[in-house]
Enzyme design. Sequence first.
Site, PDB file in Angstrom:
ATOM      1  NE  ARG A 133      -3.588  -0.134   2.525  1.00  0.00           N
ATOM      2  CZ  ARG A 133      -4.188  -0.670   3.797  1.00  0.00           C
ATOM      3  NH1 ARG A 133      -4.017  -0.042   4.980  1.00  0.00           N
ATOM      4  NH2 ARG A 133      -5.244  -1.534   3.606  1.00  0.00           N
ATOM      5  NE  ARG A 177      -2.768   2.154   9.298  1.00  0.00           N
ATOM      6  CZ  ARG A 177      -3.540   1.061   9.049  1.00  0.00           C
ATOM      7  NH1 ARG A 177      -4.133   0.938   7.961  1.00  0.00           N
ATOM      8  NH2 ARG A 177      -3.695   0.008   9.553  1.00  0.00           N
ATOM      9  CE  LYS A 179      -6.668  -0.374  10.982  1.00  0.00           C
ATOM     10  NZ  LYS A 179      -7.807  -1.206  10.129  1.00  0.00           N
ATOM     11  CE  LYS A 207      -7.978   3.238   8.713  1.00  0.00           C
ATOM     12  NZ  LYS A 207      -9.209   2.376   8.209  1.00  0.00           N
ATOM     13  CB  CYS A 238      -9.245  -9.548   2.604  1.00  0.00           C
ATOM     14  SG  CYS A 238      -9.407  -8.740   4.335  1.00  0.00           S
ATOM     15  CB  CYS A 262     -15.324  -8.909   7.224  1.00  0.00           C
ATOM     16  SG  CYS A 262     -14.315  -7.691   7.610  1.00  0.00           S
ATOM     17  CB  CYS A 286     -12.407  -2.000   4.160  1.00  0.00           C
ATOM     18  SG  CYS A 286     -11.494  -2.837   5.584  1.00  0.00           S
TER      19      CYS A 286
HETATM   20  C1  SRM Z   1      -8.058  -1.485   0.607  1.00  0.00           C
HETATM   21  C2  SRM Z   1      -8.944  -1.140   1.684  1.00  0.00           C
HETATM   22  C3  SRM Z   1     -10.481  -1.307   1.266  1.00  0.00           C
HETATM   23  C4  SRM Z   1     -10.631  -0.920  -0.369  1.00  0.00           C
HETATM   24  O1  SRM Z   1     -11.322  -1.499  -0.965  1.00  0.00           O
HETATM   25  O2  SRM Z   1     -10.283   0.102  -0.560  1.00  0.00           O
HETATM   26  C5  SRM Z   1      -8.899  -1.927   2.994  1.00  0.00           C
HETATM   27  C6  SRM Z   1      -8.660  -3.272   3.000  1.00  0.00           C
HETATM   28  C7  SRM Z   1      -8.082  -4.009   4.079  1.00  0.00           C
HETATM   29  N1  SRM Z   1      -8.411  -3.375   5.437  1.00  0.00           N
HETATM   30 FE1  SRM Z   1      -9.439  -1.805   5.915  1.00  0.00          FE
HETATM   31  N2  SRM Z   1      -9.054  -1.174   3.838  1.00  0.00           N
HETATM   32  C8  SRM Z   1      -9.437  -0.149   3.654  1.00  0.00           C
HETATM   33  C9  SRM Z   1      -9.825   1.021   4.182  1.00  0.00           C
HETATM   34  C10 SRM Z   1     -10.617   0.795   5.467  1.00  0.00           C
HETATM   35  C11 SRM Z   1     -11.839   1.771   6.064  1.00  0.00           C
HETATM   36  C12 SRM Z   1     -12.254   3.031   5.455  1.00  0.00           C
HETATM   37  C13 SRM Z   1     -11.478   4.304   5.962  1.00  0.00           C
HETATM   38  O3  SRM Z   1     -10.564   4.132   6.766  1.00  0.00           O
HETATM   39  O4  SRM Z   1     -12.112   5.341   5.277  1.00  0.00           O
HETATM   40  C14 SRM Z   1     -12.001   1.082   7.294  1.00  0.00           C
HETATM   41  C15 SRM Z   1     -13.023   1.869   8.248  1.00  0.00           C
HETATM   42  C16 SRM Z   1     -12.636   2.853   9.195  1.00  0.00           C
HETATM   43  C17 SRM Z   1     -11.927   2.378  10.208  1.00  0.00           C
HETATM   44  O5  SRM Z   1     -10.809   2.339  10.175  1.00  0.00           O
HETATM   45  O6  SRM Z   1     -12.575   2.128  11.602  1.00  0.00           O
HETATM   46  C18 SRM Z   1     -11.352   0.115   7.558  1.00  0.00           C
HETATM   47  C19 SRM Z   1     -11.342  -0.792   8.550  1.00  0.00           C
HETATM   48  C20 SRM Z   1     -10.259  -1.926   8.511  1.00  0.00           C
HETATM   49  C21 SRM Z   1     -10.521  -2.625   9.771  1.00  0.00           C
HETATM   50  C22 SRM Z   1     -11.227  -2.311  11.265  1.00  0.00           C
HETATM   51  C23 SRM Z   1     -10.471  -1.544  11.990  1.00  0.00           C
HETATM   52  C24 SRM Z   1     -10.941  -1.388  13.393  1.00  0.00           C
HETATM   53  O7  SRM Z   1     -11.150  -0.597  14.037  1.00  0.00           O
HETATM   54  O8  SRM Z   1     -11.844  -2.289  13.917  1.00  0.00           O
HETATM   55  C25 SRM Z   1      -9.593  -3.646   9.652  1.00  0.00           C
HETATM   56  C26 SRM Z   1      -8.990  -4.903  10.544  1.00  0.00           C
HETATM   57  C27 SRM Z   1      -8.113  -4.433  11.593  1.00  0.00           C
HETATM   58  O9  SRM Z   1      -7.578  -3.277  11.545  1.00  0.00           O
HETATM   59  O10 SRM Z   1      -7.896  -5.285  12.426  1.00  0.00           O
HETATM   60  C28 SRM Z   1      -9.019  -3.547   8.350  1.00  0.00           C
HETATM   61  C29 SRM Z   1      -8.193  -4.377   7.705  1.00  0.00           C
HETATM   62  C30 SRM Z   1      -8.013  -4.222   6.289  1.00  0.00           C
HETATM   63  C31 SRM Z   1      -6.924  -5.521   5.484  1.00  0.00           C
HETATM   64  C32 SRM Z   1      -5.648  -4.927   5.530  1.00  0.00           C
HETATM   65  C33 SRM Z   1      -7.061  -6.953   6.205  1.00  0.00           C
HETATM   66  C34 SRM Z   1      -6.171  -7.220   7.070  1.00  0.00           C
HETATM   67  O11 SRM Z   1      -5.848  -6.598   8.235  1.00  0.00           O
HETATM   68  O12 SRM Z   1      -5.447  -8.246   6.773  1.00  0.00           O
HETATM   69  C35 SRM Z   1      -7.700  -5.285   4.272  1.00  0.00           C
HETATM   70  C36 SRM Z   1      -6.658  -5.693   2.869  1.00  0.00           C
HETATM   71  C37 SRM Z   1      -7.542  -6.403   1.920  1.00  0.00           C
HETATM   72  C38 SRM Z   1      -6.769  -6.377   0.644  1.00  0.00           C
HETATM   73  O13 SRM Z   1      -6.555  -7.444   0.273  1.00  0.00           O
HETATM   74  O14 SRM Z   1      -6.341  -5.215   0.170  1.00  0.00           O
HETATM   75  N3  SRM Z   1      -9.719  -2.590   7.891  1.00  0.00           N
HETATM   76  N4  SRM Z   1     -10.395  -0.108   6.286  1.00  0.00           N
HETATM   77  C39 SRM Z   1      -8.961   0.192   2.193  1.00  0.00           C
HETATM   78  C40 SRM Z   1      -7.423   0.615   2.155  1.00  0.00           C
HETATM   79  C41 SRM Z   1      -7.348   2.137   2.735  1.00  0.00           C
HETATM   80  C42 SRM Z   1      -5.923   2.606   2.632  1.00  0.00           C
HETATM   81  O15 SRM Z   1      -5.614   2.904   1.401  1.00  0.00           O
HETATM   82  O16 SRM Z   1      -5.495   2.642   3.755  1.00  0.00           O
HETATM   83  S1  SF4 Z   2     -13.972  -5.010   5.161  1.00  0.00           S
HETATM   84 FE1  SF4 Z   2     -11.851  -4.984   5.108  1.00  0.00          FE
HETATM   85  S2  SF4 Z   2     -11.004  -6.649   6.250  1.00  0.00           S
HETATM   86 FE2  SF4 Z   2     -13.203  -6.942   5.759  1.00  0.00          FE
HETATM   87  S3  SF4 Z   2     -13.445  -8.077   4.145  1.00  0.00           S
HETATM   88 FE3  SF4 Z   2     -13.441  -6.248   3.323  1.00  0.00          FE
HETATM   89  S4  SF4 Z   2     -11.182  -5.738   3.142  1.00  0.00           S
HETATM   90 FE4  SF4 Z   2     -11.102  -7.318   4.390  1.00  0.00          FE
END
Ligand code: SRM
Ligand code: SF4
Lengths: 557, 610
Positions: A72, A141, A204, A206, A431, A470, A474
Site C-alpha cells: 500500500r 496512516r 491504527k 487515520k 483479504c 466483513c 473498509c
Molecule cells: C483496501 C481497503 C479497502 C478498499 O477496498 O479500498 C482496505 C483493506 C483492508 N483493510 Fe481496511 N481497508 C481500507 C479502508 C478501511 C476503512 C475506510 C476508511 O478508513 O475510510 C475502514 C473503516 C474505518 C476504520 O478504520 O474504522 C477500514 C477498517 C479496517 C479494519 C477495522 C478496524 C477497526 O477499528 O476495527 C480492519 C481490521 C483491523 O484493523 O484489525 C481492516 C483491515 C484491512 C485489511 C488490511 C485486512 C487485514 O488486516 O489483513 C484489508 C486488506 C484487503 C486487501 O486484500 O487489500 N480495515 N479499512 C482500504 C484501504 C485504505 C487505505 O488505503 O489505507
Molecule cells: S471489510 Fe476490509 S477486512 Fe473486511 S473483508 Fe473487506 S477488505 Fe477485508
Amino acid sequence: MSEPSPVERIKRESRGLRGTLAASVADPTTGALAEDDAQLLRLHGSYQQDDRDVREERRLQKLEPLWRYMVRLRLPGGVCSAEQWLAIDAIARRFANGSLRLTTRQTFQFHGIGKGDLKSTMAALNAALIDTIATCGDVNRNVIASSNAVESPAHAEVAEWARRLSAHLLPKTRAYHEIWLDGEKLEGPAEAEPVYGPTFLPRKFKTAIAVPPTNDVDVFAHDLGFIAIVEDGRLTGFNLTVGGGLGATHGDPKTFPRLADLAGFLPPEALLAVAEAVLTTQRDFGDRSNRKHARLKYTIADRGLPWFIAEVEKRAGLKLGPPRPFAFASNNDRFGWQAGFDGRWHRTLRIPAGRIADRFDQPWLSGLAAIARIHRGEFRVTANQNVTIAGVEEGARAAIDELISSHRLDAAERGGPLRRDALACVALPTCPLAMAEAERYLPQLLGRVETLLERHGLAGIPLSLRMTGCPNGCARPYLAEIGLIGKAPGRYNLHLGGDARGERLNVLYRENLDEGPLLEALDTLLGAYAAERGPQERFGDFLWRTQRIGERRAPAA
Amino acid sequence: MSANPLAGLPPLGTERLADLEALLAGLDPASLTWVSGFAAGLAAERARAPGARSLPFEAPLPAAAPSAKATVLYASQTGNGRRVAERLGRSLEAAGLAASVTSTADYPAKSLPQERLVFIVASTHGDGDPPDDARAFVDFLAARRAPRLEALAYAVLALGDSSYPKFCATGRLIDERLAELGARRIGVRVDADVDVEAKAGTWIEQSVAGARAELASAAPAGEPPRLAVVTPLRPVAPALASRDAPVEVELVGNQRITARNAERDVRHVTLALPERQFEYEPGDAIGVVLENPTASVDRLLELTRLDPSEPVTAGGATHTLREWLTGRREIARISRPLLERLATRSGSAELKAQLAPERSAELRGLIKTLQVADLLKRYPAGWEAAALVEALHPLAARLYSVASSRREAGDEAHLTVAVVDYRHEGERRVGPASWQLATTQPGTRLKAFVEPNPRFRVPGDGTRDLIMIGPGTGVAPFRGFLQQRIADGARGRHWLVFGGRHRERDFLYQLEWQEALKRRKLARLEVAFSRDQAHKVYVQDRLREHGRELYSWLEDGAHLYVCGDAERMAPDVHAALIDVVATHGKRSPEDATAYLGELAQAKRYARDVY
Ligand code: SRM
Ligand code: SF4
Ligand SMILES: Cc1cc2nc3c(=O)[nH]c(=O)nc-3n(C[C@H](O)[C@H](O)[C@H](O)COP(=O)(O)OP(=O)(O)OC[C@H]3O[C@@H](n4cnc5c(N)ncnc54)[C@H](O)[C@@H]3O)c2cc1C
Ligand SMILES: Cc1cc2nc3c(=O)[nH]c(=O)nc-3n(C[C@H](O)[C@H](O)[C@H](O)COP(=O)(O)O)c2cc1C
C-alpha cells in the site's frame, strides 16, 4: 490494567520495526515471514496474505498457502504525478498481479507480490520518489484529503497540509531504508521516536481533511479529521473532528461504528500541533490490552469528549474555538469534466471497486498508462476508489478524451448513479479477514438491484450502496443508504438508512441474508419508496421518515 | 543369418539360437569338445527325467562329487542381479555343490586369489557405471597392483539395458579384467538385456554344469568322493510378497502434491497393505505390476492393423494379441532388440545407421522420447502378431521408493509418483505405471511387491547424523527415513537437501518439512529451485555453498544419502561432494574420491538412483 496485547511486545522488541525482517525475507524455504515479522511488515506498508481461492487445495497438496504480499503506497492527498503513475503501472505488471487497486483511502495497492519481489518493488517505488512507510499498522496512516475540491484555490493549500501532516507524523526509524533499500545497517539502539515512543500507537490511526461541500473522504469515519473552513475563497482554518471509526465485530456489542465528534475550530498554523496532541493523547490513554477496543473512538466513548478536548488543548497549548458552520452536500465523486478555478480541467473516471486491470474489452490499465504518457498534470486518487485526471489544459482535453473512449474508460460511468457511487472492499481472495465476497460480487448484485429499480420505475435515481466482506467496514458501508456486510459465504447483513453525506450511520435491518431474501427485502422497501417518497427525498431519509427502520428518530443532519 | 552354420538346426527360436551362438563363440577346441559331451549327457539326462527340465541336475549323478565350493557374487542395484545370483546358488546346492552367495559389497576382494571358482552377476548403472555395491570391488580389480588370479575359474553374467550406450559395461569390464589377471573363463560371458529371464535361465544351467566339471576335476585323484558342506543361503522368506509372487494391495489415495500450475503432476500414492506378507523398511522400493492403458494398446493395434483377438503363442503360453499387449509386453518402453528387428523389417537405412555403436547416445535419445507405437509409425513395416509379441520385451513392474515408515504409516505404504504425461507430435502420451497410479480410483486393488534395498537404510545407531540429498521424487525415501528416526527417538541430526523448479509449485511435502523444522526434527533444510531466479540453481550448488558444514558433519560421522535422477543429478552431486571434501578436507581430488569410496565401503554413503 490487564496484559498488553502480544502485538505490543512485538513492537517493543522490534528495534525500530526491524525485528528479523531481513532474515525472514531471505528465507528460501517459505514464501511467508516469521510470525512477528509479518506483524512488523505492516508498519512498512505491506501485508502478508495468501490466495484464499487455492488455500484448501494447497493444504491437500501438502504445500504451504500461496503466500503473497499486498503493498500500500503512501500518497498524501491521493496525489501522484504522471511519471509516478507510469512507475506504479510498471510495478503492477512486473511484480504484482497485473492490476492496480485504488483504495477508499486515496491510494494504490498492489496485490499478489511474491516475497522474492518485495525488495524490487520497494526499490522501484523509491526510484519514483514514493514510499509505503506507515500505510498500515499502529501508526498514523496515509493522510487523505478531498480531491473533488480542485475547483477551489483552497485545495492546493489543503493538499499541502495533508503532505506536511503525513510527514510530521511519520515514524523516524530508518528500518525501511535499511531493509528494503539496502541502506546501511544500524548499529546499537534503535532511533528515538519523539512522537510515537517505542511501542507506537495502540492501534491504527487515520486522518482525513474534508473540503466542504464535498465529504468524499467521509471525515466522520476517521480517528482524526479536519473540515476546511473556506471563507470568501480563503482557508481560514479547520473544524476538528475526533473519534470516528467504523470497524466492528459481529455479535460483539462492545464494538461499534462511531461517527466522529465535532470538537472545535483551529487556525491553519495550529494543525500540526493539534494533530500531534490528539495522536499522543491516544498513544498514552488508548487501550493496549484489547485490540478490539483500542481505537481512539473507544478512548473517547469511555472517557468523554470534554476530558479529551481538555487533554488535547493542554498538550497543544491552545484553546479550540467553537466549530464554524459548514455544509456537506455529498460524499460521492463527480464524474465528467469539471472546470477548475484556474481554468484547468479535471476529469474523474469511474473505476468500480477501484480495480484497474486490462480486461479483454476494457483495457483500463493500458488506457490510463497511455493517458499518463501524454498527461502533463497530475492524477488524484479519490476516497471513493476513483481516479481524477487533474490539471488538464483546455487544449489537451481532446487527446485525453480520445484515449478514454478508445480504451472504454468511460464504460462504468454510463451506468447511472447506483453504479457510479457504489463501493465494495477487496475481500476475497486476498483479504484474510473476508467472510464473504465483495469486490468480485458487486457487479452482479448491482445488476439485480437495477432490475428492481426499473421494476419500480426508479431507474436512474441516486442511491448509495456499499458492501464489505466483513464488519470491519473498509468500504464504509455503515454510511451508505444500503449497506451490505458479509457474514458468511453468500450471506450478508442488510443495513439501511445512511445519508449520502457521510453524516448518518445506517442501522441493521436484517441479518444473514443470501441473495434471494436480500433482494426480496429491498424489493418491498423500494416498492413503498416508489409509491410514497416525497420530492427529492432520498431512499435513506425515506426509510427513517416512514419509520421503516424502527422507531429511531433520524438525527438532524 | 543364412551364412550361419547353425541356421539349419531343428527349430530353436532365433532367441535361443542367438544364445547358443553367443555361448559357443570364442570357445577353444578343448572347451568345445567339453560342451559337446556335456550337451550329450544333458540330452540323455532330460530323456530320462523330462519333468526336471528346469533343474536338470537334481537327480544326483554318480559321476564326480564336489570337493571345493563355488562363490557366487552379485553386483546389483535394483535386485535383478541379486535374484539371479540366489537362483544360481540354489541350483548349485540342488546339484549337490557347495556354494555361497554374497554381494560384492560384503565380499572381501582380497580373498579372490584363494578362490577356486567364482560366478559373478553384475549389472550396470548410471552411465555405464557399476552399481554402488560394486564400486569398491571393481576398483580393486581395476587397480594396477591387483593380484594375479591364475588359480581362479570364473563366469560372468552381465545385466544391462541395451538401450543404454554402454550396454553391460560393468559385467564386461569385470569379465575382461579377470582374464587379464590370469583367471580362466569356464564359459563365455552372457549379456542379459532388461528381460533378464531370457538369458539368465540358460546361463544358470551352463554355470551349474561348468561348476560340476570344475569342482569335480578339482578333486584329487583316488580320494573317495565327499559330500559337499553346503553353506546355507540367506533364506528369502517365501511368505513375503516378491517380484515373482506379488500380492494384492489397495490403492486408497492418489493426492496430487504439486500446485495446479506446476509443470509436473506428482502424486502422493497411498497403498493399504494386507495383514502380513508386506514388510517393508524405509529405503526399500515397492514394485507395482501394471497393465498398459487401453488407449496405448489400441493405438498400437490400429497402427499395425493386427487382429486383437488373434491367439499368439510365445514362451509356451498362449493369449490373444490384446492380452499380450495389455498385460504381458512393454509397449511404452523401447528395447534395442525391437529396434534391431524393426531395422530389418522396415529396411530403414536411417534406423540401421542409428544402431551403429558410435551413434548409441543418439539412439538413447530416441528411446527416451518414443513409445513403441510412435516408433513403428516412424519406421513403417509389416508385422505379424507373433513376430510383434516376440520382438517386444516382457512388461516389467515399475519400482517406487517407499515414502513412509510403518512406525508412522501403520499398515500403509506411501509412494511419491511423478506422472509421465507428455505430448508427442501433439498427441498425449503417458507412462503406463505412473499414469495408472495417478488415475486409478481409490478402492482399486493392484498387485505389488517389496523390493528390498538393504544398502539404503537408516543407520542402526540412532546418534548418527543423516545428510539426505533428494531433489524431486528423490525425496521420497527421506520422508520414510525421517518418520522412522522420529519414531525410534533417534538423537542424531537430520539435514535435508531438496531441489525442484519452483518453490511454490513443486516443493514436495513442503508442509511436513516445515513442521519438522519447527519441531527441531530437521536440523537443516537446504533448497534449490532452479527456475525461481534468473540463473539456474541445483542441489549440487547448495552442497558447495554449505560445503564447510557438510564436511564437518561427515567428519562427525554423518551418513550420506543420495536419491533421485541417475542421469544428471547423481553424477553432478558426486562431483560436488568430491569438491567439498577436497576443498574443506584439504585433499587432492583423488584423495577426496577415495574418501567418498571409504564412506561407501563403511555404508555411510549410499545412493538410490534411477
Ligand atoms: C483496501 C481497503 C479497502 C478498499 O477496498 O479500498 C482496505 C483493506 C483492508 N483493510 Fe481496511 N481497508 C481500507 C479502508 C478501511 C476503512 C475506510 C476508511 O478508513 O475510510 C475502514 C473503516 C474505518 C476504520 O478504520 O474504522 C477500514 C477498517 C479496517 C479494519 C477495522 C478496524 C477497526 O477499528 O476495527 C480492519 C481490521 C483491523 O484493523 O484489525 C481492516 C483491515 C484491512 C485489511 C488490511 C485486512 C487485514 O488486516 O489483513 C484489508 C486488506 C484487503 C486487501 O486484500 O487489500 N480495515 N479499512 C482500504 C484501504 C485504505 C487505505 O488505503 O489505507
Ligand atoms: S471489510 Fe476490509 S477486512 Fe473486511 S473483508 Fe473487506 S477488505 Fe477485508
Ligand atoms: C529403484 C527405483 C526407484 C524408483 N523410485 C521412483 C519414485 O520414488 N518415484 C517415481 O516417480 N519414480 C521412481 N522410479 C521410476 C519408476 O520406476 C518408473 O520408471 C517411472 O514411474 C516411469 O514409469 P512409467 O511406466 O510411468 O513410464 P515409462 O514406461 O517408463 O515411460 C514410457 C515411455 O515414455 C517415454 N517418455 C517418458 N517421459 C518422457 C518425456 N518427458 N518426454 C518424452 N518421452 C517420454 C519414454 O520413451 C518411456 O520409455 C524408480 C525407479 C527405480 C529403478
Ligand atoms: C538409472 C539406471 C541407469 C542404467 N544404466 C545402464 C547402463 O548405462 N548400461 C546398461 O547396460 N544398463 C543400464 N541400466 C539397466 C540395468 O543394468 C538393468 O535394469 C539391470 O537389470 C539392473 O540389474 P540390478 O537390479 O541387479 O541392478 C540402468 C538402469 C538404471 C535404473
